[in-house]
Design a protein around this motif. Structure first.
Motif, mmCIF file in Angstrom:
data_model
loop_
_atom_site.group_PDB
_atom_site.id
_atom_site.type_symbol
_atom_site.label_atom_id
_atom_site.label_comp_id
_atom_site.label_asym_id
_atom_site.label_seq_id
_atom_site.Cartn_x
_atom_site.Cartn_y
_atom_site.Cartn_z
ATOM 1 N N PRO A 1 0.813 -1.228 0.000
ATOM 2 C CA PRO A 1 0.000 0.000 0.000
ATOM 3 C C PRO A 1 0.844 1.274 0.000
ATOM 4 N N PHE A 2 2.023 1.235 0.634
ATOM 5 C CA PHE A 2 2.900 2.405 0.586
ATOM 6 C C PHE A 2 3.434 2.621 -0.832
ATOM 7 N N ALA A 3 3.708 1.501 -1.536
ATOM 8 C CA ALA A 3 4.150 1.619 -2.928
ATOM 9 C C ALA A 3 3.046 2.209 -3.800
ATOM 10 N N ALA A 4 1.784 1.854 -3.502
ATOM 11 C CA ALA A 4 0.668 2.420 -4.267
ATOM 12 C C ALA A 4 0.569 3.926 -4.046
ATOM 13 N N VAL A 5 0.700 4.362 -2.802
ATOM 14 C CA VAL A 5 0.649 5.799 -2.511
ATOM 15 C C VAL A 5 1.816 6.520 -3.179
ATOM 16 N N ASN A 6 2.989 5.923 -3.133
ATOM 17 C CA ASN A 6 4.152 6.540 -3.756
ATOM 18 C C ASN A 6 3.967 6.673 -5.264
ATOM 19 N N ALA A 7 3.460 5.585 -5.891
ATOM 20 C CA ALA A 7 3.255 5.645 -7.341
ATOM 21 C C ALA A 7 2.211 6.696 -7.705
ATOM 22 N N TYR B 1 -0.682 -1.692 -7.750
ATOM 23 C CA TYR B 1 -0.182 -1.956 -6.399
ATOM 24 C C TYR B 1 -1.345 -2.091 -5.412
ATOM 25 N N ALA B 2 -2.359 -1.221 -5.539
ATOM 26 C CA ALA B 2 -3.490 -1.259 -4.613
ATOM 27 C C ALA B 2 -4.259 -2.571 -4.733
ATOM 28 N N LEU B 3 -4.501 -3.000 -5.975
ATOM 29 C CA LEU B 3 -5.205 -4.275 -6.160
ATOM 30 C C LEU B 3 -4.380 -5.436 -5.613
ATOM 31 N N LEU B 4 -3.074 -5.356 -5.852
ATOM 32 C CA LEU B 4 -2.204 -6.413 -5.337
ATOM 33 C C LEU B 4 -2.232 -6.431 -3.813
ATOM 34 N N ALA B 5 -2.190 -5.230 -3.188
ATOM 35 C CA ALA B 5 -2.250 -5.156 -1.722
ATOM 36 C C ALA B 5 -3.588 -5.663 -1.200
ATOM 37 N N TRP C 1 1.893 7.215 -16.534
ATOM 38 C CA TRP C 1 1.553 5.809 -16.267
ATOM 39 C C TRP C 1 1.549 5.483 -14.773
ATOM 40 N N SER C 2 2.078 6.354 -13.956
ATOM 41 C CA SER C 2 2.201 6.057 -12.515
ATOM 42 C C SER C 2 0.855 5.803 -11.835
ATOM 43 N N PRO C 3 -0.225 6.557 -12.118
ATOM 44 C CA PRO C 3 -1.514 6.224 -11.478
ATOM 45 C C PRO C 3 -1.990 4.814 -11.779
ATOM 46 N N LEU C 4 -1.730 4.343 -13.010
ATOM 47 C CA LEU C 4 -2.107 2.964 -13.330
ATOM 48 C C LEU C 4 -1.277 1.977 -12.514
ATOM 49 N N VAL C 5 0.003 2.311 -12.336
ATOM 50 C CA VAL C 5 0.852 1.465 -11.488
ATOM 51 C C VAL C 5 0.333 1.471 -10.051
ATOM 52 N N ALA C 6 -0.106 2.654 -9.581
ATOM 53 C CA ALA C 6 -0.652 2.749 -8.221
ATOM 54 C C ALA C 6 -1.883 1.865 -8.069
ATOM 55 N N ILE C 7 -2.746 1.859 -9.104
ATOM 56 C CA ILE C 7 -3.932 0.990 -9.049
ATOM 57 C C ILE C 7 -3.515 -0.474 -8.990
#
Length: 413
Positions: free
Chosen positions: A123-129, A167-171, A159-165
């Protein structure tokens, strides 16, 4: 996404965070064990076995409390003797329970911290992305932001917001899954095997049977002593006085009446002693009014003012009621004899939190303290009664007070 799912996810995240800290503690514990282990092969090194095993058991019990959800995880540890011999220390070091705890410590100190850290990082990686577009251009050109690819342009940052999504789904999926796997693995390792549970049960039953026999023998000796020193002596005196009165009737009838009156008084004393002995075997008040009223009578007869709390007490089997009554009666007797207290609190309640219901007895006083268990004493008798039901006794009585005695009596239903 329901509220229950969110709460479940937060609980899993908090549990992983706690296990991350506990895993680092297990790693330090494991390091200490590795440092100490060479000393065990040296002469005198076996003295360190209880020093290591006792805190290891406590640390594992804390993990059992964190891991258990509805049903507590049993430990099934064999008791450590107060002064263990070399054979006891050797048996303790190579016991199944110690090996099980060491296997858990190895996994908990290595795998659990790594799995927890990687899961919590998502989740921290999602916020960072998600924040990368706001600060990527502040990074030096030769050291760009990587989340998870180098961001060197606005196109890459888009592309970072898509990466954040992602990460969030993975978390969302990984954190509950990892928590579930770690919890199940810990529960399986820390739970004793069926054979170990049976062995522990047999040991407990053997100990409780021995304690029951000891308690029965002590009770029979007490009854024999009370009858011999009390009612029997009085009845002998009655017989002697009746013999004297008989001879007086033949020689001096005027002296016979006072002697018969003294014989009658002795007979009344003997009857009173017999009633007391019968009452001490099983007080009739328990059958007539129940345990609460019987305990109230004990507290009311105490020379030290006693406050009695039985508000949470349920009806229990007659044998447990009798044991609880005599535990409180013996505790109050010791309180009046030795404590020099000005007040006391007696709490008797039913504990239904465990799989087997039990009666918890707590007796506290503000006396001088210093109470200790001695062979043949009142506290030893209380322990025998508790162990006859596979119960426990805990006594805390430092010099200067206060004294706290806690007794657990399982009901067995």
């Amino acid at each position: 996404m329901s509220g229950a799912s969110v709460r479940r996810w937060w609980r899993a995240l908090r549990w992983l965070a706690v296990e991350l800290g506990a895993g680092l503690g297990s790693f330090l514990f494991l390091f200490v064990c590795l440092v100490i282990s060479p000393l065990l092969v040296l002469s005198g090194g076996w003295l360190l076995v209880p020093v290591v095993v006792v805190p290891l058991r406590r640390w594992a019990d804390l993990a059992r409390e964190r891991t258990a959800r509805r049903v507590p995880i049993e430990s099934a540890y064999s008791p450590i003797p107060p002064s263990p011999s070399f054979a006891d220390r050797l048996r303790l070091a190579f016991s199944r329970s110690t090996g099980r705890d060491l296997v858990w410590l190895l996994g908990h100190g290595t795998i659990a911290p790594l799995a927890s850290l990687l899961s919590i990082a998502l989740p921290f990686a999602a916020v960072n992305a998600l924040l990368v577009p706001a600060y990527w251009y502040l990074a030096p050109a030769d050291d760009p932001i990587s989340s998870p690819f180098p961001v060197t342009s606005w196109g890459a940052a888009a592309w970072s917001p898509l990466v954040a999504i992602g990460y969030a789904l993975l978390a969302w999926w990984v954190i509950p899954g990892v928590a579930f796997v770690l919890r199940r693995a810990q529960a399986r390792i820390l739970s004793p095997s069926h054979k170990a549970r049976l062995a522990a049960r047999v040991t407990a039953l053997t100990a409780s049977r021995a304690a029951a026999l000891d308690a029965q023998s002590a009770e029979l000796r007490r009854i024999e002593r009370d009858l011999h020193d009390g009612a029997q002596n009085r009845l002998v005196n009655v017989v002697m006085m009746l013999g004297i009165a008989e001879r007086s009737l033949e020689t001096n009838p005027d002296d016979a009446l006072p002697q018969l009156q003294r014989a009658q008084e002795m007979a009344m004393d003997a009857l009173s002693g017999l009633r007391t002995a019968v009452h001490d075997i099983y007080p009739p008040i328990l059958d007539e009014l129940g345990l609460e009223c019987a305990l109230a009578a004990v507290a009311g007869r105490s020379a030290v003012p006693c406050s009695l709390d039985t508000s949470s007490l349920r009806r229990v089997p007659a044998a447990v009621e009798s044991a609880a009554y005599f535990v409180v009666a013996e505790a109050v007797t010791n309180l009046n004899k030795y404590s020099r207290a000005t007040r006391a609190l007696i709490s008797v309640e039913s504990d239904t939190s465990a799989m087997v219901e039990s009666v918890r007895i707590v007796v506290e006083d503000d006396g001088v303290g210093g109470a200790h268990e001695r062979p043949g004493g009142g506290i030893a008798g209380i322990r025998r009664r508790a162990e006859a039901f596979e119960g426990t006794l805990q006594l805390t009585s430092p010099q200067g007070g206060p004294t706290n005695m806690r007794v657990e009596l399982p009901c067995g239903w």
